[in-house]
Structures are given as C-alpha cells and as structure tokens.
Design a protein around this motif. Structure first.
Motif, PDB file in Angstrom:
ATOM      1  N   GLY A  52      21.058  59.656  53.229  1.00 52.80           N
ATOM      2  CA  GLY A  52      20.401  59.983  52.112  1.00 52.80           C
ATOM      3  C   GLY A  52      21.301  60.861  51.192  1.00 52.80           C
ATOM      4  N   ASP A  53      20.602  60.899  50.025  1.00 52.61           N
ATOM      5  CA  ASP A  53      21.359  61.558  48.668  1.00 52.61           C
ATOM      6  C   ASP A  53      21.635  62.897  49.073  1.00 52.61           C
ATOM      7  OD1 ASP A  53      21.125  59.459  47.171  1.00 52.61           O
ATOM      8  OD2 ASP A  53      19.552  60.053  46.196  1.00 52.61           O
ATOM      9  N   PHE A  54      22.984  63.563  48.576  1.00 56.68           N
ATOM     10  CA  PHE A  54      23.274  65.016  48.622  1.00 56.68           C
ATOM     11  C   PHE A  54      22.053  65.567  47.814  1.00 56.68           C
ATOM     12  CE2 PHE A  54      27.673  63.694  49.632  1.00 56.68           C
ATOM     13  CZ  PHE A  54      27.894  64.414  50.859  1.00 56.68           C
ATOM     14  N   GLY A  55      21.981  66.808  47.801  1.00 54.05           N
ATOM     15  CA  GLY A  55      21.321  67.592  47.010  1.00 54.05           C
ATOM     16  C   GLY A  55      22.006  67.927  45.707  1.00 54.05           C
ATOM     17  N   ASP A  56      21.289  68.492  44.895  1.00 59.58           N
ATOM     18  CA  ASP A  56      21.877  68.992  43.662  1.00 59.58           C
ATOM     19  C   ASP A  56      22.376  70.517  43.653  1.00 59.58           C
ATOM     20  OD1 ASP A  56      19.360  70.500  43.213  1.00 59.58           O
ATOM     21  OD2 ASP A  56      18.732  68.805  41.933  1.00 59.58           O
ATOM     22  N   ARG A  57      22.547  71.069  42.538  1.00 62.10           N
ATOM     23  CA  ARG A  57      23.046  72.294  42.130  1.00 62.10           C
ATOM     24  C   ARG A  57      21.868  73.249  42.778  1.00 62.10           C
ATOM     25  NH1 ARG A  57      21.517  74.744  37.408  1.00 62.10           N
ATOM     26  NH2 ARG A  57      20.893  73.548  35.987  1.00 62.10           N
ATOM     27  N   LEU A  58      20.899  72.986  42.470  1.00 64.15           N
ATOM     28  CA  LEU A  58      19.423  73.883  42.573  1.00 64.15           C
ATOM     29  C   LEU A  58      19.237  73.907  44.307  1.00 64.15           C
ATOM     30  CD1 LEU A  58      17.399  72.937  39.328  1.00 64.15           C
ATOM     31  CD2 LEU A  58      19.050  74.776  39.847  1.00 64.15           C
ATOM     32  N   ALA A  59      19.513  72.824  44.767  1.00 65.38           N
ATOM     33  CA  ALA A  59      19.085  72.786  46.157  1.00 65.38           C
ATOM     34  C   ALA A  59      20.350  71.818  46.808  1.00 65.38           C
ATOM     35  CB  ALA A  59      17.797  72.021  46.398  1.00 65.38           C
ATOM     36  N   PRO A  60      21.341  72.449  47.229  1.00 60.27           N
ATOM     37  CA  PRO A  60      22.501  71.705  47.827  1.00 60.27           C
ATOM     38  C   PRO A  60      22.318  71.476  49.103  1.00 60.27           C
ATOM     39  CG  PRO A  60      23.094  73.819  47.210  1.00 60.27           C
ATOM     40  CD  PRO A  60      21.740  73.817  46.686  1.00 60.27           C
ATOM     41  N   THR A  61      22.802  70.277  49.724  1.00 54.06           N
ATOM     42  CA  THR A  61      22.657  70.028  51.153  1.00 54.06           C
ATOM     43  C   THR A  61      23.529  70.947  51.845  1.00 54.06           C
ATOM     44  OG1 THR A  61      22.516  67.407  50.513  1.00 54.06           O
ATOM     45  CG2 THR A  61      23.107  68.244  52.634  1.00 54.06           C
ATOM     46  N   MET A  62      22.988  71.578  52.987  1.00 54.46           N
ATOM     47  CA  MET A  62      23.641  72.406  53.694  1.00 54.46           C
ATOM     48  C   MET A  62      24.217  71.803  54.855  1.00 54.46           C
ATOM     49  SD  MET A  62      22.590  75.194  52.141  1.00 54.46           S
ATOM     50  CE  MET A  62      23.030  76.464  53.074  1.00 54.46           C
ATOM     51  N   LEU A  63      25.548  71.847  55.081  1.00 50.56           N
ATOM     52  CA  LEU A  63      26.233  71.205  56.052  1.00 50.56           C
ATOM     53  C   LEU A  63      27.205  72.125  56.757  1.00 50.56           C
ATOM     54  CD1 LEU A  63      27.381  68.239  54.016  1.00 50.56           C
ATOM     55  CD2 LEU A  63      25.475  68.047  55.847  1.00 50.56           C
ATOM     56  N   SER A  64      27.538  71.644  58.106  1.00 52.06           N
ATOM     57  CA  SER A  64      28.523  72.511  58.799  1.00 52.06           C
ATOM     58  C   SER A  64      29.745  71.590  58.953  1.00 52.06           C
ATOM     59  CB  SER A  64      28.241  72.636  60.267  1.00 52.06           C
ATOM     60  OG  SER A  64      27.084  73.457  60.262  1.00 52.06           O
ATOM     61  N   LEU A  65      31.030  72.047  58.771  1.00 50.85           N
ATOM     62  CA  LEU A  65      32.139  71.558  59.274  1.00 50.85           C
ATOM     63  C   LEU A  65      32.277  71.296  60.653  1.00 50.85           C
ATOM     64  CD1 LEU A  65      34.817  73.392  56.907  1.00 50.85           C
ATOM     65  CD2 LEU A  65      33.383  71.391  56.356  1.00 50.85           C
ATOM     66  N   MET A  66      32.688  70.033  60.881  1.00 49.63           N
ATOM     67  CA  MET A  66      32.547  69.456  62.303  1.00 49.63           C
ATOM     68  C   MET A  66      33.807  69.463  63.286  1.00 49.63           C
ATOM     69  SD  MET A  66      29.471  66.723  62.159  1.00 49.63           S
ATOM     70  CE  MET A  66      30.605  65.457  62.017  1.00 49.63           C
ATOM     71  N   THR A  67      34.915  69.038  62.333  1.00 48.14           N
ATOM     72  CA  THR A  67      36.179  68.819  63.070  1.00 48.14           C
ATOM     73  C   THR A  67      37.242  69.436  62.008  1.00 48.14           C
ATOM     74  OG1 THR A  67      36.453  66.654  62.064  1.00 48.14           O
ATOM     75  CG2 THR A  67      35.294  66.749  64.098  1.00 48.14           C
ATOM     76  N   GLU A  68      38.460  68.993  62.542  1.00 49.05           N
ATOM     77  CA  GLU A  68      39.664  69.361  61.671  1.00 49.05           C
ATOM     78  C   GLU A  68      39.754  68.833  60.339  1.00 49.05           C
ATOM     79  OE1 GLU A  68      43.177  68.313  64.115  1.00 49.05           O
ATOM     80  OE2 GLU A  68      43.013  70.168  65.153  1.00 49.05           O
ATOM     81  N   SER A  69      38.923  67.551  60.443  1.00 51.60           N
ATOM     82  CA  SER A  69      39.132  66.910  59.241  1.00 51.60           C
ATOM     83  C   SER A  69      37.698  66.128  58.875  1.00 51.60           C
ATOM     84  CB  SER A  69      40.052  65.609  59.082  1.00 51.60           C
ATOM     85  OG  SER A  69      41.441  65.875  59.304  1.00 51.60           O
ATOM     86  N   ASP A  70      36.900  66.499  57.901  1.00 52.32           N
ATOM     87  CA  ASP A  70      35.500  65.993  57.835  1.00 52.32           C
ATOM     88  C   ASP A  70      35.300  65.106  56.449  1.00 52.32           C
ATOM     89  OD1 ASP A  70      33.385  67.748  59.606  1.00 52.32           O
ATOM     90  OD2 ASP A  70      35.027  69.010  58.917  1.00 52.32           O
ATOM     91  N   ARG A  71      34.937  64.004  56.848  1.00 53.87           N
ATOM     92  CA  ARG A  71      34.653  62.967  55.445  1.00 53.87           C
ATOM     93  C   ARG A  71      33.471  63.138  55.085  1.00 53.87           C
ATOM     94  NH1 ARG A  71      36.417  58.650  57.941  1.00 53.87           N
ATOM     95  NH2 ARG A  71      38.526  58.624  56.841  1.00 53.87           N
ATOM     96  N   PHE A  72      33.466  62.996  53.535  1.00 56.00           N
ATOM     97  CA  PHE A  72      32.005  62.903  52.807  1.00 56.00           C
ATOM     98  C   PHE A  72      32.082  61.760  51.815  1.00 56.00           C
ATOM     99  CE2 PHE A  72      32.995  67.359  54.273  1.00 56.00           C
ATOM    100  CZ  PHE A  72      31.754  67.653  54.844  1.00 56.00           C
TER     101      PHE A  72
END
Length: 192
Positions: A52-72
């Motif tokens: 789904g779509d990433f959030g915007d500046r008012l409600a950014p999507t909250m994510l955790s970094l999972m590995t040494e290299s995370d792709r977005f």
C-alpha cells in the motif's frame, strides 16, 4: 583490492557484455548487484505495490529496519505528493542510503529527497539532515555522502514530487554504531 570490489567489477563487466540496447532496466539491475555486495542480503522491507501507499508528512508510515540492507520501493507524484516513512535507529547507524533505481516520467528529471530528525515541519522541502534533488544519473550513489551516517535517533525520510509516476528504489545500509553515548552525550569511542 578487496574481494567485494573484485566481485563487483566482475558482475559489472558481465552485465555490460550482456547489454541489450532495448533493455531500459539494465542500470537498475546492475546497481542491485552493487547494493547487495555492499550490505550482504538485501531484504525488501516495504513495496508500495504490495504493502500500500506510504504515508505523507502528516502521517508517515512507521517502519522498523529489518536487516543490514533494507529496500524501499515506491511511486510518487501528482495527488500522491509525498511518500514518507519514519524509522528509529537504536544500536546501529545507517551509513548509506543507495538510490538503487529512479525512473522519471512526464518530462520530469528529478524529485526531492529529504530526511528529518523526528517529524517533518510544515515546510516539507527543507529537511534538516538531508535536502537534495535526486536524478537518474545518481543511481547507485550514496545519498548520505555529504551528510554522513545517521546515528541513533528517529528519522523521517520523504520523497517529494508534483509530477505523477516517479518510480524509485532506495536501500538503507546499516552497520553497528561506532557512536557511544554516556549520560545522553556522544563520546569518542577510540581509547586514548
């Protein structure tokens, strides 16, 4: 010369030998090898076409970094003016943010890339850590080269664009942090 550099040169050479002028995605694929070589296994952390779509500046999507290299992976522009996600760095640092792929559309040549500590202010185009325009010519480059590593803290990363249909892939490369904090203050980790 490091083993990883030799592997990178060999892969780049093989890709150039297999070059097909009708293959417009060659640049993106070759840089994928470079990114995986830098950070080990790269995991796709978030893909807008699946998650789904990433959030915007008012409600950014909250994510955790999972590995040494995370792709977005995302598409931004038009009504979807900004793609923003927030992440915390705890026991490591993000030493590189590699622009793995960037495909422009609608006659546009660049998009805005910003990183803020915490949540962005009202003026989204002015990141307090990084605020640059990204171009296709920067594929494979580290977008933190001028700012340096992101040390422990909370950050919001935004891609900003008016023209619809800008496709991008970013890889955040994490390393164990060299930064040591004592009573909330950064100290020099090098013994004297």
């Amino acid at each position: 010369m490091k083993k990883t550099s030799v592997i990178t040169l060999l892969l780049s050479s093989l890709l150039l030998q297999a070059y097909d002028s009708s293959d417009t995605d060659l640049n993106s694929r070759s840089n994928k090898f470079l990114v995986e070589d830098i950070g080990g296994v790269t995991t796709t952390n978030y893909d807008e076409s699946i998650d789904g779509d990433f959030g915007d500046r008012l409600a950014p999507t909250m994510l955790s970094l999972m590995t040494e290299s995370d792709r977005f992976i995302g598409i931004v522009g038009g009504a979807d003016f900004d793609d923003c996600f927030q992440f915390a760095i705890v026991d490591e640092e993000v030493s590189q943010i590699i622009l793995e792929s960037f495909i422009v559309s609608g006659g546009n040549i660049s998009s805005r890339f910003t990183i803020y500590t915490g949540t962005p202010p009202d003026d989204i185009a002015l990141g307090d850590v990084v605020s640059i325009n990204i171009f296709e010519s920067e594929i494979g480059m580290n977008l933190l080269s001028d700012a340096g590593s992101l040390t422990p803290g909370t950050y919001t990363l935004c891609i900003i664009e008016n023209t619809e249909g800008q496709e991008y892939q970013l890889v955040l490369v994490s390393n164990p942090s060299d930064t040591i904090f004592v009573d909330g203050f950064e100290t020099d980790p090098t013994p004297k």
